[in-house]
Design a protein around this motif. Structure first.
Motif, PDB file in Angstrom:
ATOM      1  N   ILE A 227      20.889   1.865  40.133  1.00  0.00           N
ATOM      2  CA  ILE A 227      21.631   3.121  40.270  1.00  0.00           C
ATOM      3  C   ILE A 227      20.637   4.242  40.536  1.00  0.00           C
ATOM      4  O   ILE A 227      19.638   4.380  39.822  1.00  0.00           O
ATOM      5  N   ILE A 228      20.906   5.005  41.592  1.00  0.00           N
ATOM      6  CA  ILE A 228      20.036   6.119  41.981  1.00  0.00           C
ATOM      7  C   ILE A 228      20.877   7.403  41.934  1.00  0.00           C
ATOM      8  O   ILE A 228      21.993   7.433  42.448  1.00  0.00           O
ATOM      9  N   ILE A 229      20.327   8.448  41.313  1.00  0.00           N
ATOM     10  CA  ILE A 229      21.013   9.741  41.243  1.00  0.00           C
ATOM     11  C   ILE A 229      20.324  10.684  42.230  1.00  0.00           C
ATOM     12  O   ILE A 229      19.095  10.841  42.194  1.00  0.00           O
ATOM     13  N   ALA A 230      21.104  11.326  43.095  1.00  0.00           N
ATOM     14  CA  ALA A 230      20.531  12.173  44.151  1.00  0.00           C
ATOM     15  C   ALA A 230      21.481  13.335  44.425  1.00  0.00           C
ATOM     16  O   ALA A 230      22.668  13.272  44.092  1.00  0.00           O
ATOM     17  N   PRO A 231      20.971  14.399  45.045  1.00  0.00           N
ATOM     18  CA  PRO A 231      21.889  15.487  45.419  1.00  0.00           C
ATOM     19  C   PRO A 231      22.922  14.990  46.430  1.00  0.00           C
ATOM     20  O   PRO A 231      22.617  14.079  47.213  1.00  0.00           O
ATOM     21  N   PRO A 232      24.137  15.572  46.433  1.00  0.00           N
ATOM     22  CA  PRO A 232      25.185  15.085  47.340  1.00  0.00           C
ATOM     23  C   PRO A 232      24.733  15.025  48.797  1.00  0.00           C
ATOM     24  O   PRO A 232      25.105  14.099  49.518  1.00  0.00           O
ATOM     25  N   SER A 233      23.907  15.981  49.241  1.00  0.00           N
ATOM     26  CA  SER A 233      23.488  15.967  50.647  1.00  0.00           C
ATOM     27  C   SER A 233      22.591  14.771  50.951  1.00  0.00           C
ATOM     28  O   SER A 233      22.639  14.206  52.047  1.00  0.00           O
ATOM     29  N   ALA A 234      21.790  14.333  49.973  1.00  0.00           N
ATOM     30  CA  ALA A 234      20.818  13.260  50.218  1.00  0.00           C
ATOM     31  C   ALA A 234      21.475  11.894  50.385  1.00  0.00           C
ATOM     32  O   ALA A 234      20.906  11.010  51.018  1.00  0.00           O
ATOM     33  N   ILE A 235      22.674  11.712  49.822  1.00  0.00           N
ATOM     34  CA  ILE A 235      23.269  10.371  49.883  1.00  0.00           C
ATOM     35  C   ILE A 235      23.703  10.023  51.303  1.00  0.00           C
ATOM     36  O   ILE A 235      23.961   8.867  51.599  1.00  0.00           O
ATOM     37  N   ARG A 236      23.763  11.032  52.191  1.00  0.00           N
ATOM     38  CA  ARG A 236      24.175  10.750  53.565  1.00  0.00           C
ATOM     39  C   ARG A 236      23.030  10.869  54.558  1.00  0.00           C
ATOM     40  O   ARG A 236      23.191  10.561  55.719  1.00  0.00           O
ATOM     41  N   ASP A 237      21.856  11.347  54.145  1.00  0.00           N
ATOM     42  CA  ASP A 237      20.816  11.570  55.144  1.00  0.00           C
ATOM     43  C   ASP A 237      19.807  10.417  55.184  1.00  0.00           C
ATOM     44  O   ASP A 237      19.967   9.397  54.519  1.00  0.00           O
ATOM     45  N   ARG A 238      18.778  10.596  55.989  1.00  0.00           N
ATOM     46  CA  ARG A 238      17.775   9.553  56.228  1.00  0.00           C
ATOM     47  C   ARG A 238      17.217   8.976  54.932  1.00  0.00           C
ATOM     48  O   ARG A 238      16.904   7.790  54.847  1.00  0.00           O
ATOM     49  N   SER A 240      18.470   8.102  52.307  1.00  0.00           N
ATOM     50  CA  SER A 240      19.219   7.006  51.679  1.00  0.00           C
ATOM     51  C   SER A 240      18.921   5.646  52.321  1.00  0.00           C
ATOM     52  O   SER A 240      19.235   4.612  51.750  1.00  0.00           O
ATOM     53  N   ARG A 241      18.302   5.663  53.518  1.00  0.00           N
ATOM     54  CA  ARG A 241      18.087   4.377  54.221  1.00  0.00           C
ATOM     55  C   ARG A 241      17.003   3.523  53.572  1.00  0.00           C
ATOM     56  O   ARG A 241      16.824   2.371  53.938  1.00  0.00           O
ATOM     57  N   ARG A 242      16.256   4.103  52.641  1.00  0.00           N
ATOM     58  CA  ARG A 242      15.210   3.318  51.985  1.00  0.00           C
ATOM     59  C   ARG A 242      15.788   2.344  50.955  1.00  0.00           C
ATOM     60  O   ARG A 242      15.055   1.556  50.380  1.00  0.00           O
ATOM     61  N   PHE A 243      17.110   2.433  50.696  1.00  0.00           N
ATOM     62  CA  PHE A 243      17.709   1.582  49.664  1.00  0.00           C
ATOM     63  C   PHE A 243      18.549   0.488  50.308  1.00  0.00           C
ATOM     64  O   PHE A 243      19.124   0.683  51.371  1.00  0.00           O
ATOM     65  N   PRO A 244      18.646  -0.670  49.650  1.00  0.00           N
ATOM     66  CA  PRO A 244      19.381  -1.789  50.265  1.00  0.00           C
ATOM     67  C   PRO A 244      20.906  -1.539  50.259  1.00  0.00           C
ATOM     68  O   PRO A 244      21.493  -1.410  49.192  1.00  0.00           O
ATOM     69  N   ASP A 245      21.457  -1.426  51.489  1.00  0.00           N
ATOM     70  CA  ASP A 245      22.907  -1.347  51.706  1.00  0.00           C
ATOM     71  C   ASP A 245      23.606  -0.468  50.661  1.00  0.00           C
ATOM     72  O   ASP A 245      24.499  -0.930  49.944  1.00  0.00           O
ATOM     73  N   PRO A 246      23.221   0.809  50.554  1.00  0.00           N
ATOM     74  CA  PRO A 246      23.714   1.610  49.422  1.00  0.00           C
ATOM     75  C   PRO A 246      25.223   1.855  49.447  1.00  0.00           C
ATOM     76  O   PRO A 246      25.806   2.100  50.496  1.00  0.00           O
ATOM     77  N   VAL A 247      25.831   1.769  48.273  1.00  0.00           N
ATOM     78  CA  VAL A 247      27.207   2.222  48.069  1.00  0.00           C
ATOM     79  C   VAL A 247      27.109   3.725  47.785  1.00  0.00           C
ATOM     80  O   VAL A 247      26.462   4.130  46.822  1.00  0.00           O
ATOM     81  N   THR A 248      27.708   4.553  48.655  1.00  0.00           N
ATOM     82  CA  THR A 248      27.642   5.999  48.401  1.00  0.00           C
ATOM     83  C   THR A 248      28.746   6.405  47.436  1.00  0.00           C
ATOM     84  O   THR A 248      29.920   6.125  47.653  1.00  0.00           O
TER      85      THR A 248
END
Ligand SMILES: [Zn+2]
Ligand SMILES: [Zn+2]
Length: 332
Positions: A227-238, A240-248
């Motif tokens: 589980i990763i906690i991030a600002p709402p804008s970060a879950i859609r930007d580049r 997030s691609r460092r994580f395996p197949d993320p569920v947003t």
């Protein structure tokens, strides 16, 4: 009037949560739509002052005067007392007393238990100035632990994927982490860089959050099932691609509005609010026994109408400087 419609206490020339720099300000809590830098003097709880210094810098106000909860402070003929608002750490309602008249400005508040904020206290008054972020009957928040249960089920069902939870950095992030701990998730929780300082501050101020690690730099393969906690804008930007197949995912009171969740491309919306829902707003208005209610900061009209139906004098306030556009830009 003791308080005018810009939340100016004339007798002591002091503003509550002013939107522009003022000589004297009382700040209810650290969110950016309430706490701004550049005031001459700031009166607030010690936690709110600590939050303001971390976010805006040590000298973001000319001077700071900390005031603990429940301790009356006499300034000329006016007495100020701060009471917990239950919204985020340090968040306060402001009681202003003058010649037997009692005015309460709630700031943002919620009634539900939350171990990352001092618990809300009801304060009886003559005039209540209440927020109305979720001031429509359609808003009935589910229990937050049920929402966290949906997140943990999704993690268990999809161990090959990571779960990226969008949260505002101040308040929501720490609450979601605390809820995960309360629900039994005792493994590491990974943080976007924007979350780290405020999580450390919460821990310094006595809110334990468990094993927190920076998300940046962790190996991609290790992040499956995490589980990763991030600002709402970060879950859609580049990022997030460092994580395996993320569920947003996104944690917000606004996630009950399905269209918003869809527009924000959120796969798993979590309805976790740090504001009262419709029922709690009405309950609070009744319990304070206020005869007059000013409604601000959100959906004023429905709540004003409801108050009038109860026989109360009620008015909407459109305070200059608030930029709550319904939760997109504003913090919660
Ligand atoms: Zn607010
Ligand atoms: Zn707030």
């Amino acid at each position: 009037m003791l308080l005018d419609r810009n939340l100016h206490i004339r007798a002591i020339d002091t503003y509550i949560d002013p939107g522009v720099p003022r000589e004297r300000a009382i700040i209810t809590h650290g969110h950016a739509d309430h706490a701004r830098s550049g005031h001459g003097a700031v009166l607030a709880t010690p936690d709110t002052i600590a939050i303001m210094k971390v976010r805006y810098g040590e000298d973001c106000a000319g001077r700071f005067q900390p005031l603990d909860f429940g301790v009356p402070l006499a300034i000329d003929a006016v007495t100020i007392t701060l009471y917990p608002a239950g919204h985020i750490l340090g968040s306060a309602q402001v009681l202003v007393e003058h010649r037997g008249q009692r005015v309460v400005v709630t700031g943002d508040y919620k009634r539900l238990a939350d171990r990352t904020a001092q618990p809300y206290e009801l304060v009886e008054c003559d005039l209540l100035v209440t927020e109305a972020t979720f001031g429509l009957p359609v808003f009935q928040h589910p229990h937050p632990l049920a929402e966290i249960g949906r997140l943990l089920k999704s993690v268990a069902d999809q161990p090959e994927r990571s779960h990226l939870v969008g949260c505002y950095a101040l308040g929501k992030a720490q609450r979601v982490i605390a809820l995960l701990r309360d629900a039994g998730w005792d493994g590491p929780i990974y943080l976007h860089g924007a979350m780290i300082r405020l999580c450390e501050l919460y821990e310094d101020l006595g809110v334990p959050l468990g094993d927190l690690r920076p998300a940046t730099g962790a190996a991609k393969a290790e992040m499956a099932g995490q589980i990763i906690i991030a600002p709402p804008s970060a879950i859609r930007d580049r990022w997030s691609r460092r994580f395996p197949d993320p569920v947003t995912c996104q944690a917000s009171g606004w996630m009950s509005v399905k269209q918003r969740a869809r527009q924000a491309l959120v796969e798993l919306p979590l309805v976790i609010s740090d504001h009262c829902d419709w029922g709690e707003l009405g309950q609070t208005i009744n319990e304070t026994k206020a005869g007059t209610v000013w409604v601000t900061h959100g959906r004023e009209d429905a709540l004003v109408y409801w108050c009038r139906m109860q026989g109360l004098a009620a008015e909407p306030l459109n305070i200059q400087g608030f930029e709550d556009d319904g939760g997109e830009g504003a913090e919660e």
